[in-house]
Scaffold this motif. Sequence first.
Motif, PDB file in Angstrom:
ATOM      1  N   PHE A  24       0.831  -1.210   0.000  1.00  0.00           N
ATOM      2  CA  PHE A  24       0.000   0.000   0.000  1.00  0.00           C
ATOM      3  C   PHE A  24       0.862   1.255   0.000  1.00  0.00           C
ATOM      4  CE2 PHE A  24      -2.235   3.310   2.399  1.00  0.00           C
ATOM      5  CZ  PHE A  24      -3.319   3.507   1.558  1.00  0.00           C
ATOM      6  N   SER A  27       2.556   1.631  -3.467  1.00  0.00           N
ATOM      7  CA  SER A  27       1.619   2.050  -4.512  1.00  0.00           C
ATOM      8  C   SER A  27       1.141   3.487  -4.287  1.00  0.00           C
ATOM      9  CB  SER A  27       0.446   1.086  -4.596  1.00  0.00           C
ATOM     10  OG  SER A  27      -0.310   1.126  -3.413  1.00  0.00           O
ATOM     11  N   SER A  28       0.970   3.893  -3.036  1.00  0.00           N
ATOM     12  CA  SER A  28       0.578   5.275  -2.743  1.00  0.00           C
ATOM     13  C   SER A  28       1.668   6.253  -3.156  1.00  0.00           C
ATOM     14  CB  SER A  28       0.272   5.452  -1.259  1.00  0.00           C
ATOM     15  OG  SER A  28      -0.817   4.660  -0.884  1.00  0.00           O
ATOM     16  N   THR A  29       2.907   5.915  -2.856  1.00  0.00           N
ATOM     17  CA  THR A  29       4.023   6.772  -3.228  1.00  0.00           C
ATOM     18  C   THR A  29       4.125   6.897  -4.749  1.00  0.00           C
ATOM     19  OG1 THR A  29       5.210   6.062  -1.255  1.00  0.00           O
ATOM     20  CG2 THR A  29       6.506   7.118  -2.974  1.00  0.00           C
ATOM     21  N   ILE A  32       1.235   9.192  -5.958  1.00  0.00           N
ATOM     22  CA  ILE A  32       1.485  10.613  -5.683  1.00  0.00           C
ATOM     23  C   ILE A  32       2.527  11.159  -6.653  1.00  0.00           C
ATOM     24  CG2 ILE A  32       2.477  12.198  -3.988  1.00  0.00           C
ATOM     25  CD1 ILE A  32       1.103  10.467  -1.824  1.00  0.00           C
TER      26      ILE A  32
END
Length: 120
Positions: A24, A27-29, A32
């Motif tokens: 998570f 994938s978030s990094t 962004i």
Amino acid sequence: MQMFHNLSFKWKISIPLLLIVLIFIISSTMGITSSRQIADDADKVGNVFLQQIVLLLEADRDLHQALIAERSLVHEEGASTEQRQVYEENSAQFKERVDSALALGELENLDSHRSEYGAL
């Protein structure tokens, strides 16, 4: 595999959850980072490329008007000074707008573009 069976229940639950959290975070990094890059690219399109397109379209119109004025000078006998002024004005506007568009940058092979439009 034997090592996984020897772990306590706490670790058997924690390891998959930690892997999910790690996935998570990664994938978030990445999301962004890619959204920032898209925003930068959209800003460049709006502030640079669209202005260049507008300037080049106006330059094309001026060049077309200059060519029409030039043809009327050639084909008509006793060309008036007004027709000559229209030709010179449109030619100057064409050069000014192309130079303005090229000054905005962001074009590849800028020197070849300058020499190509300089020949016109």
